[in-house]
Design a protein around this motif. Structure first.
Motif, PDB file in Angstrom:
ATOM      1  N   ASN A 295      50.690 -35.143 -49.282  1.00 28.79           N
ATOM      2  CA  ASN A 295      50.089 -34.161 -50.198  1.00 28.79           C
ATOM      3  C   ASN A 295      48.580 -34.346 -50.292  1.00 28.79           C
ATOM      4  OD1 ASN A 295      52.491 -32.879 -50.699  1.00 28.79           O
ATOM      5  ND2 ASN A 295      53.023 -34.212 -52.435  1.00 28.79           N
ATOM      6  N   LYS A 298      46.883 -32.739 -47.471  1.00 28.34           N
ATOM      7  CA  LYS A 298      46.892 -31.278 -47.528  1.00 28.34           C
ATOM      8  C   LYS A 298      45.927 -30.737 -48.581  1.00 28.34           C
ATOM      9  CE  LYS A 298      51.223 -30.138 -48.180  1.00 28.34           C
ATOM     10  NZ  LYS A 298      52.692 -30.158 -48.326  1.00 28.34           N
ATOM     11  N   ASP A 299      45.526 -31.600 -49.500  1.00 30.12           N
ATOM     12  CA  ASP A 299      44.707 -31.172 -50.634  1.00 30.12           C
ATOM     13  C   ASP A 299      43.256 -30.946 -50.194  1.00 30.12           C
ATOM     14  OD1 ASP A 299      43.328 -30.842 -52.943  1.00 30.12           O
ATOM     15  OD2 ASP A 299      43.989 -32.716 -53.905  1.00 30.12           O
ATOM     16  N   LYS A 300      42.819 -29.705 -50.264  1.00 31.18           N
ATOM     17  CA  LYS A 300      41.460 -29.378 -49.797  1.00 31.18           C
ATOM     18  C   LYS A 300      40.373 -29.955 -50.715  1.00 31.18           C
ATOM     19  CE  LYS A 300      42.583 -27.460 -46.046  1.00 31.18           C
ATOM     20  NZ  LYS A 300      42.386 -28.263 -44.854  1.00 31.18           N
ATOM     21  N   ASN A 301      40.769 -30.410 -51.908  1.00 31.52           N
ATOM     22  CA  ASN A 301      39.767 -31.033 -52.784  1.00 31.52           C
ATOM     23  C   ASN A 301      39.645 -32.531 -52.529  1.00 31.52           C
ATOM     24  OD1 ASN A 301      39.151 -28.642 -54.181  1.00 31.52           O
ATOM     25  ND2 ASN A 301      41.119 -28.864 -55.290  1.00 31.52           N
ATOM     26  N   SER A 302      40.490 -33.036 -51.613  1.00 30.64           N
ATOM     27  CA  SER A 302      40.440 -34.471 -51.318  1.00 30.64           C
ATOM     28  C   SER A 302      39.895 -34.677 -49.897  1.00 30.64           C
ATOM     29  CB  SER A 302      41.855 -35.057 -51.433  1.00 30.64           C
ATOM     30  OG  SER A 302      41.943 -36.248 -50.687  1.00 30.64           O
TER      31      SER A 302
END
Ligand code: ACO
Length: 439
Positions: A295, A298-302
């Motif tokens: 996850n 997949k997280d564009k903020n990470s």
């Protein structure tokens, strides 16, 4: 000699009322490319392609990749065949000279590697001046660059014999430097190369032999190292090979050129990924929750990415990773060892390959995903993983350097699209300030 096919096909570009025909050229495997060499002179336009995602920077006869079908061939020979039937030295010869060696050529090449395996004794002192804990990739690129001072005459204007010797020297010496750097880092006496050992056995011996603990060279480990080195030996215009070609195009000497390749390889998005994978697998194993990391990836903020996953060219399973995964499982079974990180890696792969994010983007394990687990099993320390990659990639870099200098390539000098300020004038205020300063 194979070369591109010039056919009558062309693309037509319409721009500002003009029509320009751009020829289409076809490679020997049917790939097509638009030849834009006349674009600027005919239209005033340049192309923009950050990261060279759509740009063939050169024509090459060395390595063929079909990223959609997961194919990798050196000089036309599939890697699957090469790992079964040849050694790393054969493959080095193949890449550099264009064909697999005959029995006599293999003997001559091996003896040239042996004769050029020692570093100049004065260079040994350099090792004393790197700080404790320096990364071996930094040591390696520095030492290879320094070789030009000890072994001059390696620019493109030298004789063929000099080029042959310099290429063999850099392929051979890189092992010696890598092993010396490792011995220095653990405070053990260095072990010199031996003429009676094969390329890979020699390297393992220089790494692990000690006056108080003689190293037993296992044929299985030697075979495996040959396999790993063959699979890393070339990969057409990747970041480090492109660095070699860019630097080399300025007619810089061979050693400075290879040193630039080593520096490029050290980055975590390139060869440095094999070390980063193991560091990441350790964290995931300790945490135990594989899905949490999927996850995060997949997280564009990470900024987190799954290391060892994804590739610019492969949009299917990297054929090198497929072989390495199998070798990894077999080797651990054979030596009767287990590595919990292999289990974590398998879980991560299974979860990623079922996940729509990874499926939509065609993200598969790349060459670096399972490599580190094998190196760990062979006793190679983590900070040496990328060095192992560099040793293996040497023949590829050398082959591309030779192809480039034989191709009368122009100096690499891309254009840009300037997006800075338009003409500015220096105001009165600055003029008065600078006159005050001068007084
Ligand atoms: N984890 C999560 N997402 C990823 C990953 C990954 N490992 N790799 C790519 N993506 C995503 C990107 O975020 C992007 O998503 P978006 O379309 O929603 O923006 C999409 O997939 C395409 O990725 P790009 O970065 O544009 O692909 P590129 O071809 O530029 O980069 C690279 C390829 C650098 C290998 C990339 O996949 C990556 O960073 N992988 C991890 C590092 C790694 O393993 N490097 C070794 C490569 S092999 C080698 O050099 C020897």
């Amino acid at each position: 000699m194979a070369s591109e096919i010039k056919n009558r096909e062309c693309a037509v570009l319409k721009f500002e009322g003009k029509e320009v025909e751009l020829p289409v050229v076809t490679g020997t495997e049917g790939d097509k490319a638009l030849d834009i060499r006349a674009l600027r002179s005919e239209t005033g336009l340049v192309t923009i392609d950050p990261g060279f995602v759509n740009t063939a920077s050169c024509r090459s006869q060395i390595t063929y990749i079909d990223g959609e079908r997961g194919i990798l061939r050196y000089r036309g020979i599939p890697i699957e065949e090469l790992v079964k039937k040849s050694t790393f030295v054969d493959v080095a010869y193949l890449l550099v000279h264009g064909t697999l060696p005959t029995a006599q050529e293999r003997l001559d090449f091996s003896s040239m590697l042996n004769l050029n395996s020692l570093i100049h004794e004065d260079m040994r002192r350099f090792f004393d001046h790197f700080p404790q804990g320096a990364h071996p990739m930094h040591i390696l690129s520095t030492m290879i660059n320094a070789m030009a001072a000890f072994y001059p005459n390696v620019d493109i204007n030298t004789t063929t014999a000099n080029i042959e010797q310099s290429c063999a020297r850099v392929i051979s010496i890189v092992r010696t430097i890598a092993a010396f750097a490792y011995k220095k880092s653990i405070g053990e006496p260095i072990v010199y190369p031996r003429h009676d050992l094969s390329y890979c056995a020699n390297f393992l011996n220089m790494m692990f032999d000690s006056p108080v603990r003689p190293y037993h060279i296992s044929p299985e480990t030697v075979r495996l190292l040959n396999v790993l080195f063959i699979l890393h030996a070339d990969h057409e215009q990747n970041c480090s090979t492109s660095a070699v070609r860019v630097i080399g195009s300025a007619q810089v000497n061979l050693y400075a050129t290879i040193s630039a390749g080593i520096s490029a390889l050290s980055g975590p998005l390139h060869g440095g990924a094999n070390q980063a994978v193991i560091e990441q697998l350790k964290i995931i194993h300790k945490d135990g929750d594989v899905n949490k990391f999927i996850n995060m990836a997949k997280d564009k903020n990470s900024p987190f990415r799954l290391m060892g996953f994804g590739h610019r060219v492969y949009k299917s399973y990297d054929p090198r990773a497929a072989i390495i995964r199998k070798e990894c499982e077999n080797y651990l079974n054979r030596i009767g060892s287990s590595d919990p990180l292999l289990e974590t890696a398998r879980k991560l792969e299974d979860a990623a390959l079922k996940d729509p994010y990874f499926i939509e983007r065609s993200l598969y394990p790349n060459v670096d995903f399972y490599t580190g687990i094998l190196y760990r099993a062979m006793g190679i320390p983590e900070n040496m993983f990328t060095v192992m990659f560099a040793l293996a990639r040497l023949p590829g870099w050398v082959a591309h350097w030779r192809e480039m200098i034989g191709d009368s390539t122009k100096i690499v000098r891309p254009r840009q699209l300037y997006i800075g300020r338009t003409l500015q004038e220096i105001g009165d205020e600055l003029e008065s300030r600078s006159s005050t300063f001068l007084l």
